[in-house]
Design a protein around this motif. Structure first.
Motif, short mmCIF file in Angstrom:
data_model
loop_
_atom_site.label_atom_id
_atom_site.label_comp_id
_atom_site.label_asym_id
_atom_site.label_seq_id
_atom_site.Cartn_x
_atom_site.Cartn_y
_atom_site.Cartn_z
N UNK A 311 -2.46 -5.32 4.61
CA UNK A 311 -1.92 -4.51 3.52
C UNK A 311 -2.81 -4.52 2.28
N UNK A 312 -3.77 -5.47 2.21
CA UNK A 312 -4.68 -5.49 1.05
C UNK A 312 -5.45 -4.17 0.98
N UNK A 313 -5.90 -3.68 2.15
CA UNK A 313 -6.67 -2.44 2.16
C UNK A 313 -5.78 -1.23 1.78
N UNK A 314 -4.49 -1.31 2.11
CA UNK A 314 -3.55 -0.25 1.71
C UNK A 314 -3.35 -0.29 0.20
N UNK A 315 -3.27 -1.49 -0.34
CA UNK A 315 -3.05 -1.66 -1.78
C UNK A 315 -4.23 -1.14 -2.60
N UNK A 316 -5.47 -1.37 -2.14
CA UNK A 316 -6.63 -0.91 -2.92
C UNK A 316 -6.68 0.61 -2.95
N UNK A 317 -6.32 1.25 -1.84
CA UNK A 317 -6.27 2.73 -1.85
C UNK A 317 -5.14 3.19 -2.77
N UNK A 318 -4.01 2.46 -2.73
CA UNK A 318 -2.90 2.76 -3.63
C UNK A 318 -3.33 2.70 -5.09
N UNK A 319 -4.12 1.70 -5.42
CA UNK A 319 -4.62 1.55 -6.79
C UNK A 319 -5.51 2.73 -7.19
N UNK A 320 -6.43 3.10 -6.31
CA UNK A 320 -7.36 4.20 -6.60
C UNK A 320 -6.60 5.53 -6.75
N UNK A 321 -5.58 5.70 -5.91
CA UNK A 321 -4.75 6.92 -6.02
C UNK A 321 -3.89 6.88 -7.28
#
Length: 340
Positions: A311-321
């Motif tokens: 989920x860390x990789x999901x969270x970083x995309x969430x941050x960028x979005x």
């Protein structure tokens, strides 16, 4: 004036791992993964069992991620989740839960493409980890995917090569099944490959035009080779297992590296990032490091815990979005087949 911190809860449930992570800006505060051992009994992921296990795991996993991060639910800025691609039943569990949380906490909902996330995991802030400059080439290699992607910026990505049949992770697992190894077979083949002779046996390298991949022919070639040798010597696998694994791995890495070389030649880009579960493979990492010396490439290899589904990789995309205010409507649907 100090910048306000952005806290993203990421939820990943695309296959058989239930994961939740908390990110503060670009730094991971927690990354909790609950894997599902039950699939090893069946030699592969059973979708129905996977979705049931997600339902059991998701509440404690999210709770643990928030607790480990040392924040309160009230501090969350948004909830990001995997929309696809993946197993539909598994995706539905994560999607429904993420919607409920975002609605209940009154924060934005952000849908994430799983394959983009594997690539953008390189932008998680880690001590000593360098991030690739745009444009760069990303090779995503996993049980379900094999792609070469030209990455122009965070959300401008072009798939320039992909598998036309099996993914590279499937090639490892199916080869492992032929050899009587457990599931998943990739780590065991990798371990044994380091003890064997990579040139002991020769396997067919599929002739596929351009930057696309094919692994089904290799799998068939390995099957027929083993069947032929076992007829001559019933103990052939047992007697030569390390050499067989080394030869299979050598062939697979040769296929991947040949396509990467061609991609660099065609695009003129020599910054190479890898992602996905198979990027944890020691042989692939060594081949990339050798290419740095030989061809002048710069390679970017993620921290081990960011290679498999997490989920860390999901969270970083969430941050960028989140920075782009790119939020989802609550009627967003999970999609088993989602393109980059």
């Amino acid at each position: 004036m100090e910048k306000e911190n952005i806290y993203i809860l990421g939820i990943e449930s695309s296959c058989d791992d239930t994961s939740a992570a908390i990110l503060c800006n670009t730094k991971i505060l927690s990354n909790v993964v609950a894997d599902q051992k039950i699939h090893a009994e069946y030699g592969g992921v059973v979708p129905e069992l996977a979705s049931r296990a997600h339902q059991q795991n998701i509440v404690p996993v999210v709770h643990q991620a928030i607790e480990k991060a040392g924040i309160t639910k009230a501090q969350l800025s948004a909830v990001a989740f995997t929309r696809g691609p993946g197993l539909m039943g598994s995706l539905l569990v994560g999607t429904s839960f993420a919607k409920s949380l975002a609605y209940g906490f009154d924060v934005p909902l952000i849908d994430v493409n799983h394959m983009q996330a594997h690539i953008l995991a390189h932008f998680i802030e880690e001590d000593g980890h360098k991030t690739p400059p745009f444009p760069f080439l990303a090779m995503t290699i996993s049980g379900g995917h094999t792609q070469i992607v030209k990455v122009n910026n965070f959300f401008d990505m072009e798939v320039i090569g992909e598998t036309i049949d099996d993914a590279v992770g499937e090639a490892y697992d199916k080869s492992g099944k032929i050899l009587g190894l457990g599931y998943p077979a990739g780590p065991e083949i990798d371990r044994r490959a380091q003890l064997g002779n990579p040139k002991a046996y020769q396997f067919t390298k599929p002739k596929v035009e351009g930057l696309n991949f094919s692994f089904s022919g290799l799998k068939t070639n390995i099957l027929y080779f083993i069947q032929r040798e076992v007829k001559l010597n019933p103990n052939f696998i047992e007697d030569h297992l390390n050499d067989i694994c080394a030869s299979i791995q050598y062939t697979i890495i040769g296929i991947l590296m040949a396509k990467l070389k061609l991609a660099v030649k065609q695009t003129g880009i020599n910054h190479i990032a890898i992602g996905g579960g198979v990027s944890a493979n020691s042989g692939i990492r060594t081949a990339l490091q050798n290419a740095e010396q030989k061809f002048g490439w710069t390679s970017y290899i993620p921290k081990f815990e960011y290679t498999t589904d997490n989920a860390a990789m999901i969270a970083i995309v969430g941050y960028l979005k989140y920075l782009n205010r790119d939020f989802s409507d609550f009627d967003v649907m999970a999609t088993a087949r989602l393109k980059i």
